[in-house]
Design a protein around this motif. Structure first.
Motif, PDB file in Angstrom:
ATOM      1  N   ALA A   1      87.541   8.876  79.507  1.00  8.58           N
ATOM      2  CA  ALA A   1      88.922   9.226  79.179  1.00  8.58           C
ATOM      3  C   ALA A   1      89.391  10.276  80.170  1.00  8.58           C
ATOM      4  O   ALA A   1      88.584  11.066  80.679  1.00  8.58           O
ATOM      5  CB  ALA A   1      89.030   9.762  77.758  1.00  8.58           C
ATOM      6  N   VAL A   2      90.695  10.270  80.456  1.00 10.37           N
ATOM      7  CA  VAL A   2      91.275  11.319  81.295  1.00 10.37           C
ATOM      8  C   VAL A   2      92.514  11.864  80.609  1.00 10.37           C
ATOM      9  O   VAL A   2      93.195  11.144  79.870  1.00 10.37           O
ATOM     10  CB  VAL A   2      91.637  10.816  82.711  1.00 10.37           C
ATOM     11  N   ILE A   3      92.774  13.131  80.854  1.00  2.44           N
ATOM     12  CA  ILE A   3      93.968  13.802  80.336  1.00  2.44           C
ATOM     13  C   ILE A   3      94.715  14.417  81.511  1.00  2.44           C
ATOM     14  O   ILE A   3      94.108  15.102  82.338  1.00  2.44           O
ATOM     15  CB  ILE A   3      93.609  14.901  79.312  1.00  2.44           C
ATOM     16  N   VAL A   4      96.023  14.167  81.589  1.00  7.03           N
ATOM     17  CA  VAL A   4      96.890  14.847  82.555  1.00  7.03           C
ATOM     18  C   VAL A   4      97.836  15.723  81.749  1.00  7.03           C
ATOM     19  O   VAL A   4      98.692  15.221  81.016  1.00  7.03           O
ATOM     20  CB  VAL A   4      97.674  13.861  83.437  1.00  7.03           C
TER      21      VAL A   4
ATOM     22  N   LYS B   1      97.755  13.635  90.934  1.00  5.68           N
ATOM     23  CA  LYS B   1      97.223  13.814  89.584  1.00  5.68           C
ATOM     24  C   LYS B   1      96.867  12.468  88.961  1.00  5.68           C
ATOM     25  O   LYS B   1      95.837  12.335  88.285  1.00  5.68           O
ATOM     26  CB  LYS B   1      98.242  14.530  88.695  1.00  5.68           C
ATOM     27  N   ALA B   2      97.701  11.455  89.209  1.00  2.08           N
ATOM     28  CA  ALA B   2      97.458  10.130  88.639  1.00  2.08           C
ATOM     29  C   ALA B   2      96.187   9.494  89.171  1.00  2.08           C
ATOM     30  O   ALA B   2      95.595   8.620  88.514  1.00  2.08           O
ATOM     31  CB  ALA B   2      98.655   9.216  88.929  1.00  2.08           C
ATOM     32  N   SER B   3      95.731   9.934  90.340  1.00  2.43           N
ATOM     33  CA  SER B   3      94.541   9.326  90.932  1.00  2.43           C
ATOM     34  C   SER B   3      93.274   9.642  90.154  1.00  2.43           C
ATOM     35  O   SER B   3      92.227   9.056  90.417  1.00  2.43           O
ATOM     36  CB  SER B   3      94.380   9.769  92.390  1.00  2.43           C
ATOM     37  N   ILE B   4      93.339  10.531  89.160  1.00  4.39           N
ATOM     38  CA  ILE B   4      92.186  10.759  88.297  1.00  4.39           C
ATOM     39  C   ILE B   4      91.805   9.482  87.556  1.00  4.39           C
ATOM     40  O   ILE B   4      90.650   9.300  87.167  1.00  4.39           O
ATOM     41  CB  ILE B   4      92.451  11.911  87.306  1.00  4.39           C
TER      42      ILE B   4
ATOM     43  N   ASP C   1     101.932   4.035  85.490  1.00  5.85           N
ATOM     44  CA  ASP C   1     101.689   2.910  86.404  1.00  5.85           C
ATOM     45  C   ASP C   1     100.286   2.962  87.001  1.00  5.85           C
ATOM     46  O   ASP C   1      99.602   1.935  87.123  1.00  5.85           O
ATOM     47  CB  ASP C   1     102.726   2.904  87.530  1.00  5.85           C
ATOM     48  N   ALA C   2      99.846   4.168  87.376  1.00  4.88           N
ATOM     49  CA  ALA C   2      98.505   4.312  87.954  1.00  4.88           C
ATOM     50  C   ALA C   2      97.434   3.947  86.938  1.00  4.88           C
ATOM     51  O   ALA C   2      96.444   3.281  87.270  1.00  4.88           O
ATOM     52  CB  ALA C   2      98.304   5.739  88.456  1.00  4.88           C
ATOM     53  N   ALA C   3      97.616   4.392  85.705  1.00  7.85           N
ATOM     54  CA  ALA C   3      96.637   4.086  84.659  1.00  7.85           C
ATOM     55  C   ALA C   3      96.581   2.598  84.365  1.00  7.85           C
ATOM     56  O   ALA C   3      95.497   2.005  84.238  1.00  7.85           O
ATOM     57  CB  ALA C   3      96.974   4.871  83.390  1.00  7.85           C
ATOM     58  N   MET C   4      97.734   1.977  84.282  1.00  7.88           N
ATOM     59  CA  MET C   4      97.766   0.546  83.978  1.00  7.88           C
ATOM     60  C   MET C   4      97.205  -0.287  85.122  1.00  7.88           C
ATOM     61  O   MET C   4      96.620  -1.351  84.900  1.00  7.88           O
ATOM     62  CB  MET C   4      99.193   0.126  83.636  1.00  7.88           C
ATOM     63  N   SER C   5      97.344   0.212  86.344  1.00 13.94           N
ATOM     64  CA  SER C   5      96.837  -0.543  87.494  1.00 13.94           C
ATOM     65  C   SER C   5      95.313  -0.640  87.503  1.00 13.94           C
ATOM     66  O   SER C   5      94.752  -1.532  88.145  1.00 13.94           O
ATOM     67  CB  SER C   5      97.314   0.104  88.805  1.00 13.94           C
ATOM     68  N   VAL C   6      94.635   0.263  86.790  1.00 13.52           N
ATOM     69  CA  VAL C   6      93.170   0.183  86.704  1.00 13.52           C
ATOM     70  C   VAL C   6      92.727  -0.356  85.351  1.00 13.52           C
ATOM     71  O   VAL C   6      91.540  -0.306  85.014  1.00 13.52           O
ATOM     72  CB  VAL C   6      92.520   1.563  86.975  1.00 13.52           C
ATOM     73  N   GLY C   7      93.661  -0.855  84.568  1.00 10.20           N
ATOM     74  CA  GLY C   7      93.319  -1.483  83.289  1.00 10.20           C
ATOM     75  C   GLY C   7      93.046  -0.511  82.165  1.00 10.20           C
ATOM     76  O   GLY C   7      92.418  -0.879  81.160  1.00 10.20           O
ATOM     77  N   ALA C   8      93.524   0.723  82.279  1.00 14.57           N
ATOM     78  CA  ALA C   8      93.272   1.723  81.236  1.00 14.57           C
ATOM     79  C   ALA C   8      94.226   1.544  80.061  1.00 14.57           C
ATOM     80  O   ALA C   8      95.350   1.065  80.225  1.00 14.57           O
ATOM     81  CB  ALA C   8      93.439   3.128  81.806  1.00 14.57           C
ATOM     82  N   ARG C   9      93.758   1.920  78.884  1.00 18.41           N
ATOM     83  CA  ARG C   9      94.665   2.074  77.755  1.00 18.41           C
ATOM     84  C   ARG C   9      95.454   3.352  77.987  1.00 18.41           C
ATOM     85  O   ARG C   9      94.915   4.353  78.457  1.00 18.41           O
ATOM     86  CB  ARG C   9      93.903   2.189  76.432  1.00 18.41           C
ATOM     87  N   VAL C  10      96.714   3.355  77.640  1.00 21.81           N
ATOM     88  CA  VAL C  10      97.578   4.508  77.876  1.00 21.81           C
ATOM     89  C   VAL C  10      98.067   5.065  76.546  1.00 21.81           C
ATOM     90  O   VAL C  10      98.579   4.319  75.703  1.00 21.81           O
ATOM     91  CB  VAL C  10      98.781   4.138  78.763  1.00 21.81           C
TER      92      VAL C  10
END
Length: 483
Positions: free
Chosen positions: A181-184, A205-208, A232-241
């Protein structure tokens, strides 16, 4: 018997290095001043070459040293782990430590609030299992691998703080940490010298999210003009947002807030239901960041009641909003002023948040020579803001909360812009250095006042904090971890 953190065999396997003799170590250190018996001393090259301190580290009880050459004067049987490059060796230890643990890992980044959120997570997750978290602000190219290398194999939860000063720094560190998990926390003007725009900071920051494990979750501030970049960055790697904040569209949304001195009580919608929580610190920003912690607990299906109860026990650490009464008369505890120590760092967003906290403080009347307690700020230059630095400093005067503050003392050439922009009645002293400002505090503070000190670390506002404490005697406080 305690399992060692690293054996020589495991360290050799991790780094591809060579051990001069068999050894075991129980910690990892880069500083001989704080090294503990049984630590692995890592001879990094920074301002000085760590190889010059290997003998001192071993004499202090280090179990071994990670080196790229054998320093002169060591005994033949000195326990050393020889590698081609010390920093790469530390990184290899960090990757190996991450690979051998079954811990759930969360990475935290943001322009403001990384460390306080990390410490909230430490407090909350400690009630649910064994936690390993970064010390202080160990969030850079050596701090992240050092934190990972120190992680015991039986850790249940790991909290890794990740920071940056320049483009391209966060993604490699996130890939090393491999968070679930990541938090921004927020994207705000900071390090603009290197990024030129807030959008550039957001992309960094999104590159985390690039280091997220499969099916990972990205917990993102939903109140920002740059939230879409994060999403957008999170969705591009298939993460749940999952988003948090005060905006209507946030998954975890702050609804109501009450601030009373050093307590913030908040009502929010989380887990699709209303929750009431508190943190032992004053500030809207603390409540918003606490929502990200609550969101993580929900995603990891942790015990909700325990998490909320433990969250209420969190307090800010030294230099990041800690509050302390300073007794001016040792025979009368009422004759005191309150110090809010925010001296560790500053940028426009964090300074605005700190001033908002100060504006809501409650000075005490009838205590000193002015008869009325005042809200006083001592603020220092904010660094690395690029071409708009003068405007960003002057713009602080336009914040609505400034109207509720009695005096603002300004330190540094950039803060002269704020000093000049303030209404004359709110202007305190201006000084070029913190040491100069420190000498002017005796006549500027009185019993009943609430005094907040904040500025970039390089401004040395700790000198002002020390001078304020010397105006009296700091009241006894409960033991508190400073990391």
């Amino acid at each position: 018997m305690t399992t060692p953190l690293w054996t020589s065999d495991a360290a050799v396997a991790a780094t591809g290095g060579r051990a001069t003799v068999p050894f075991t170590v129980n910690g990892v250190s880069i500083d001989t001043r704080t090294i503990a018996k049984g630590d692995l001393f890592v001879a990094l090259k920074a301002a000085r070459d760590g190889h010059d301190f290997v003998a001192q580290a071993l004499e202090a009880g280090a179990g071994a040293a990670l080196v790229s050459r054998i320093p002169e004067g060591l005994p033949a049987d000195a326990p050393l782990l020889l590698v081609d490059d010390v920093l790469k060796g530390l990184e290899d230890l960090g990757r190996a430590a991450r690979a051998r643990t079954k811990a759930r890992v969360v990475g935290v980044t943001g322009s403001v609030g990384k460390t306080s959120t990390k410490e909230m997570l430490r407090t909350v997750l400690s009630g649910q299992g064994k936690v390993h978290a970064a010390e202080a602000s160990y969030n850079n190219h050596w701090g992240v691998p050092l934190t990972l290398a120190r992680m015991p194999a039986d850790t249940d939860f790991a909290v890794i703080e990740i920071g940056m000063n320049h483009p391209g720094e966060i993604a490699p560190l996130s890939k090393m940490a491999r968070p679930h998990a990541v938090i921004v926390t927020i994207v705000a003007p900071a390090h603009l010298e290197a990024f030129e725009s807030i959008e550039g900071i957001a992309r960094e920051k999104a590159s985390i999210t690039e280091g997220l494990e499969p099916k990972g979750v990205a917990i993102l501030n939903g109140d920002l003009s740059t939230t879409h970049i994060l999403v957008d960055a999170a969705m591009s790697v298939g993460a749940r947002v999952k988003t948090f904040g005060e905006s209507v569209g946030c998954h975890h949304r702050l609804l109501n807030l009450s601030i009373q001195d050093d307590i913030t009580v908040a009502e929010a919608r989380a887990w699709r239901t209303k929750v009431l929580f508190k943190v032992h610190a004053a500030g809207r920003h603390f409540a918003v960041n606490a929502l990200s912690v609550i969101a993580l607990c929900g995603e990891w299906k942790l015990d909700r009641a325990v998490a909320l109860g433990d969250l209420a026990q969190w307090t800010p650490v030294k230099g990041r909003g800690a509050r302390q009464p300073i007794l001016m008369d040792p025979t009368d505890s009422r004759i005191a002023f309150e110090l809010i120590d925010e001296s560790y760092n500053a940028n426009p967003a964090s300074l605005g948040a700190a001033l908002e906290v100060l504006s809501g403080a409650h000075p005490k009347n009838g205590m000193g020579r002015f008869n009325r307690g005042r809200k006083i700020a001592v603020v220092g230059d904010m660094r690395e803001l690029g071409r708009t630095e003068a405007e960003l400093h002057a713009g602080i005067a336009e914040l609505p909360c400034v109207a509720q503050i009695d005096k603002i003392h300004c330190v540094g050439p950039l803060m002269r812009n704020l000093w000049q922009a303030l209404p004359e009645g709110k202007r305190g002293f201006h000084a070029d250095t913190s040491t100069e400002m420190a000498t002017r505090m005796r006549g500027a503070i009185d019993a009943g006042d609430v005094v907040m000190v904040k500025g970039s670390l390089s401004m040395g506002l700790r000198h002002v904090v020390d001078a304020l404490k010397k105006l009296g005697h700091p009241a006894a406080q409960p033991d508190q971890e400073d990391s």
